[in-house]
Design a protein around this motif. Structure first.
Motif, PDB file in Angstrom:
ATOM      1  N   GLU A 124       0.364  -0.999  -0.402  1.00 39.51           N
ATOM      2  CA  GLU A 124       0.038  -0.036   0.132  1.00 39.51           C
ATOM      3  C   GLU A 124       0.741   1.580   0.249  1.00 39.51           C
ATOM      4  OE1 GLU A 124      -2.622  -0.248   3.441  1.00 39.51           O
ATOM      5  OE2 GLU A 124      -3.769  -1.346   2.962  1.00 39.51           O
ATOM      6  N   GLU A 125       0.503   2.559  -0.861  1.00 44.17           N
ATOM      7  CA  GLU A 125       1.156   3.513  -0.568  1.00 44.17           C
ATOM      8  C   GLU A 125       0.323   4.659   0.597  1.00 44.17           C
ATOM      9  OE1 GLU A 125       3.493   5.560  -3.781  1.00 44.17           O
ATOM     10  OE2 GLU A 125       1.426   6.870  -4.100  1.00 44.17           O
ATOM     11  N   TRP A 126       0.906   4.936   1.084  1.00 41.99           N
ATOM     12  CA  TRP A 126       0.675   5.618   2.781  1.00 41.99           C
ATOM     13  C   TRP A 126       0.724   7.335   2.095  1.00 41.99           C
ATOM     14  CZ3 TRP A 126       1.273   2.793   8.169  1.00 41.99           C
ATOM     15  CH2 TRP A 126       1.270   1.515   7.997  1.00 41.99           C
ATOM     16  N   PRO A 127      -0.235   8.223   2.369  1.00 46.06           N
ATOM     17  CA  PRO A 127      -0.345   9.213   2.120  1.00 46.06           C
ATOM     18  C   PRO A 127       0.897  10.153   3.442  1.00 46.06           C
ATOM     19  CG  PRO A 127      -1.461   9.830   3.158  1.00 46.06           C
ATOM     20  CD  PRO A 127      -1.173   7.540   2.666  1.00 46.06           C
ATOM     21  N   SER A 128       1.695  11.551   3.207  1.00 51.84           N
ATOM     22  CA  SER A 128       2.764  12.016   4.225  1.00 51.84           C
ATOM     23  C   SER A 128       1.494  12.223   5.576  1.00 51.84           C
ATOM     24  CB  SER A 128       3.109  13.035   3.637  1.00 51.84           C
ATOM     25  OG  SER A 128       3.362  13.859   4.403  1.00 51.84           O
ATOM     26  N   THR A 129       2.037  11.920   6.282  1.00 51.09           N
ATOM     27  CA  THR A 129       1.291  12.178   7.838  1.00 51.09           C
ATOM     28  C   THR A 129       2.163  12.777   8.886  1.00 51.09           C
ATOM     29  OG1 THR A 129       0.101   9.495   7.018  1.00 51.09           O
ATOM     30  CG2 THR A 129      -0.141  10.702   9.206  1.00 51.09           C
ATOM     31  N   ILE A 130       0.542  13.438   9.573  1.00 52.66           N
ATOM     32  CA  ILE A 130       1.544  14.142  11.119  1.00 52.66           C
ATOM     33  C   ILE A 130       0.984  13.248  11.651  1.00 52.66           C
ATOM     34  CG2 ILE A 130       0.974  15.801  12.429  1.00 52.66           C
ATOM     35  CD1 ILE A 130       1.380  18.025   9.916  1.00 52.66           C
ATOM     36  N   VAL A 131       2.425  12.382  12.885  1.00 49.90           N
ATOM     37  CA  VAL A 131       2.040  12.323  13.895  1.00 49.90           C
ATOM     38  C   VAL A 131       2.320  12.658  14.840  1.00 49.90           C
ATOM     39  CG1 VAL A 131       2.539  10.116  12.530  1.00 49.90           C
ATOM     40  CG2 VAL A 131       4.125  10.414  14.156  1.00 49.90           C
ATOM     41  N   TYR A 132       1.414  12.695  16.393  1.00 47.60           N
ATOM     42  CA  TYR A 132       1.964  12.770  17.470  1.00 47.60           C
ATOM     43  C   TYR A 132       2.646  11.420  18.707  1.00 47.60           C
ATOM     44  CZ  TYR A 132      -0.429  16.500  16.403  1.00 47.60           C
ATOM     45  OH  TYR A 132      -0.243  18.187  16.022  1.00 47.60           O
ATOM     46  N   SER A 133       3.797  11.452  19.192  1.00 45.02           N
ATOM     47  CA  SER A 133       4.335   9.502  19.389  1.00 45.02           C
ATOM     48  C   SER A 133       5.144  10.094  20.495  1.00 45.02           C
ATOM     49  CB  SER A 133       5.277   9.668  18.442  1.00 45.02           C
ATOM     50  OG  SER A 133       6.372   8.704  18.923  1.00 45.02           O
ATOM     51  N   ARG A 134       4.402   8.825  21.652  1.00 47.74           N
ATOM     52  CA  ARG A 134       5.079   9.265  22.824  1.00 47.74           C
ATOM     53  C   ARG A 134       5.316   7.445  23.270  1.00 47.74           C
ATOM     54  NH1 ARG A 134       4.083  10.360  27.804  1.00 47.74           N
ATOM     55  NH2 ARG A 134       3.630   8.355  29.494  1.00 47.74           N
ATOM     56  N   SER A 135       6.536   7.472  24.034  1.00 43.25           N
ATOM     57  CA  SER A 135       7.483   6.000  23.469  1.00 43.25           C
ATOM     58  C   SER A 135       6.843   5.115  25.275  1.00 43.25           C
ATOM     59  CB  SER A 135       9.113   6.740  24.484  1.00 43.25           C
ATOM     60  OG  SER A 135       9.347   5.423  23.790  1.00 43.25           O
ATOM     61  N   PHE A 136       6.195   3.936  25.217  1.00 46.08           N
ATOM     62  CA  PHE A 136       6.683   3.177  26.774  1.00 46.08           C
ATOM     63  C   PHE A 136       7.662   1.928  26.242  1.00 46.08           C
ATOM     64  CE2 PHE A 136       3.523   1.754  23.555  1.00 46.08           C
ATOM     65  CZ  PHE A 136       2.715   0.714  23.875  1.00 46.08           C
ATOM     66  N   ARG A 137       7.094   1.898  27.379  1.00 40.41           N
ATOM     67  CA  ARG A 137       7.980   0.285  27.300  1.00 40.41           C
ATOM     68  C   ARG A 137       6.981  -1.631  27.337  1.00 40.41           C
ATOM     69  NH1 ARG A 137      13.390   1.172  25.975  1.00 40.41           N
ATOM     70  NH2 ARG A 137      14.374  -0.380  25.519  1.00 40.41           N
ATOM     71  N   HIS A 192      10.237  -1.509  23.725  1.00 38.94           N
ATOM     72  CA  HIS A 192      10.555  -0.195  23.107  1.00 38.94           C
ATOM     73  C   HIS A 192       9.663   0.000  22.378  1.00 38.94           C
ATOM     74  CE1 HIS A 192      12.349   3.394  21.050  1.00 38.94           C
ATOM     75  NE2 HIS A 192      11.157   4.052  21.577  1.00 38.94           N
ATOM     76  N   ASN A 193       8.579   0.781  21.434  1.00 44.10           N
ATOM     77  CA  ASN A 193       6.890   0.414  21.719  1.00 44.10           C
ATOM     78  C   ASN A 193       7.024   2.580  21.377  1.00 44.10           C
ATOM     79  OD1 ASN A 193       6.379  -2.577  21.442  1.00 44.10           O
ATOM     80  ND2 ASN A 193       6.222  -1.682  24.412  1.00 44.10           N
ATOM     81  N   GLU A 194       5.982   2.589  20.483  1.00 42.63           N
ATOM     82  CA  GLU A 194       5.804   4.378  20.460  1.00 42.63           C
ATOM     83  C   GLU A 194       3.889   3.589  20.476  1.00 42.63           C
ATOM     84  OE1 GLU A 194       9.220   6.624  19.051  1.00 42.63           O
ATOM     85  OE2 GLU A 194       7.789   6.026  17.505  1.00 42.63           O
ATOM     86  N   ILE A 195       3.314   4.944  20.760  1.00 41.96           N
ATOM     87  CA  ILE A 195       2.141   5.359  20.292  1.00 41.96           C
ATOM     88  C   ILE A 195       1.691   6.326  19.753  1.00 41.96           C
ATOM     89  CG2 ILE A 195       1.293   6.503  22.281  1.00 41.96           C
ATOM     90  CD1 ILE A 195      -1.218   4.178  20.513  1.00 41.96           C
ATOM     91  N   TRP A 196       1.314   5.812  18.277  1.00 34.80           N
ATOM     92  CA  TRP A 196       1.386   7.250  17.321  1.00 34.80           C
ATOM     93  C   TRP A 196      -0.075   7.946  17.336  1.00 34.80           C
ATOM     94  CZ3 TRP A 196       4.465   5.447  12.488  1.00 34.80           C
ATOM     95  CH2 TRP A 196       5.573   4.915  12.830  1.00 34.80           C
ATOM     96  N   PHE A 197      -0.816   8.761  17.501  1.00 31.38           N
ATOM     97  CA  PHE A 197      -1.756   9.647  17.078  1.00 31.38           C
ATOM     98  C   PHE A 197      -1.579  10.414  16.115  1.00 31.38           C
ATOM     99  CE2 PHE A 197      -4.628  10.353  21.060  1.00 31.38           C
ATOM    100  CZ  PHE A 197      -4.378   9.207  22.205  1.00 31.38           C
ATOM    101  N   LEU A 198      -2.424  10.087  15.015  1.00 33.79           N
ATOM    102  CA  LEU A 198      -2.977  10.517  13.311  1.00 33.79           C
ATOM    103  C   LEU A 198      -3.342  11.845  13.424  1.00 33.79           C
ATOM    104  CD1 LEU A 198      -3.546   7.466  11.643  1.00 33.79           C
ATOM    105  CD2 LEU A 198      -0.910   8.043  11.685  1.00 33.79           C
ATOM    106  N   GLN A 199      -3.109  12.673  13.020  1.00 34.85           N
ATOM    107  CA  GLN A 199      -3.529  14.019  12.963  1.00 34.85           C
ATOM    108  C   GLN A 199      -4.488  13.997  11.531  1.00 34.85           C
ATOM    109  OE1 GLN A 199      -1.404  17.436  13.442  1.00 34.85           O
ATOM    110  NE2 GLN A 199      -2.059  17.927  11.157  1.00 34.85           N
ATOM    111  N   ARG A 200      -5.514  14.347  12.140  1.00 33.07           N
ATOM    112  CA  ARG A 200      -6.525  14.065  10.364  1.00 33.07           C
ATOM    113  C   ARG A 200      -6.069  15.641   9.598  1.00 33.07           C
ATOM    114  NH1 ARG A 200     -11.933  12.969  12.573  1.00 33.07           N
ATOM    115  NH2 ARG A 200     -12.066  13.111  14.815  1.00 33.07           N
ATOM    116  N   PRO A 201      -6.214  14.339   8.195  1.00 36.24           N
ATOM    117  CA  PRO A 201      -6.037  14.923   6.656  1.00 36.24           C
ATOM    118  C   PRO A 201      -6.468  16.449   7.137  1.00 36.24           C
ATOM    119  CG  PRO A 201      -6.591  12.654   6.100  1.00 36.24           C
ATOM    120  CD  PRO A 201      -7.184  12.899   7.819  1.00 36.24           C
TER     121      PRO A 201
END
Length: 196
Positions: free
Chosen positions: A130-143, A187-196
């Motif tokens: 799949e081709e994913w569009p350019s995206t802004i994410v908010y990323s927070r690290s967790f273990r 090592h993980n991150e949770i990503w929120f995706l900004q609405r397009p």
């Protein structure tokens, strides 16, 4: 035949063997020296994706990951080992009230830069490029381990920290994994995706 790639993925002392997905850092939000989250932009790119729907999230990501590893390890039209990119991401969905996850998840592998123009075709018909569009994410690290409970906790935590969580999709989130799904202190991150 899976031992070598899994060893490569878990070998933390050789990070140069693993290509990190490129992004542009837009903002870092800190509080008392602790990083709360990062705002990043990921460019348009091709990913190998597989939809899974096992009873448990952990089963879905492990099975999806193994299928993607077979694709990465020569079960593709090029017959070559494609190389590991990190993170491996899992798209998860919640119900409208964000109180529980749905069973269907998508496990995805970012194709290395040199394969972006012409990705090798997977032999496994369940894997889709799949081709994913350019995206802004908010990323927070967790273990630690990722399961329904830990993911819902991380979603709620990030929602509380963000100034404007309503700018993000409310039912679709990404778990980014930087270590083998079988590792205990992942090592993980949770990503929120900004609405397009």
């Amino acid at each position: 035949d899976m031992a070598e790639p899994i060893q490569q993925l878990t070998r933390n002392n050789n990070p140069q063997e693993r290509q990190t997905i490129p992004f542009t850092l837009i903002q870092r939000k800190e509080k008392l020296g602790d990083l709360l989250y990062e705002k990043r932009q990921y460019g348009k790119a091709k990913w190998a994706c597989i939809k899974m729907k096992e009873k448990q999230y952990e089963q879905s990501i492990c099975l999806g990951f193994m299928k993607l590893m077979r694709y990465i390890c020569e079960q593709n039209s090029s017959g070559l080992y494609l190389g590991i990119t990190i993170p491996i991401v899992t798209i998860v969905h919640t119900n409208e009230s964000q109180s529980e996850m749905t069973q269907s998840v998508t496990v995805a592998y970012y194709l290395p830069e040199m394969l972006q123009d012409e990705p090798p075709h997977p032999f496994d018909s369940d894997i889709i490029i799949e081709e994913w569009p350019s995206t802004i994410v908010y990323s927070r690290s967790f273990r630690g381990i990722t399961n329904e409970d830990s993911i819902m906790r991380e979603i709620n935590l990030l929602a509380e920290i963000l100034e404007s969580p309503e700018l993000c999709l409310q039912d679709t989130f990404i778990i980014a994994g930087y270590t083998n799904p079988a590792a205990a202190n992942r090592h993980n991150e949770i990503w929120f995706l900004q609405r397009p």
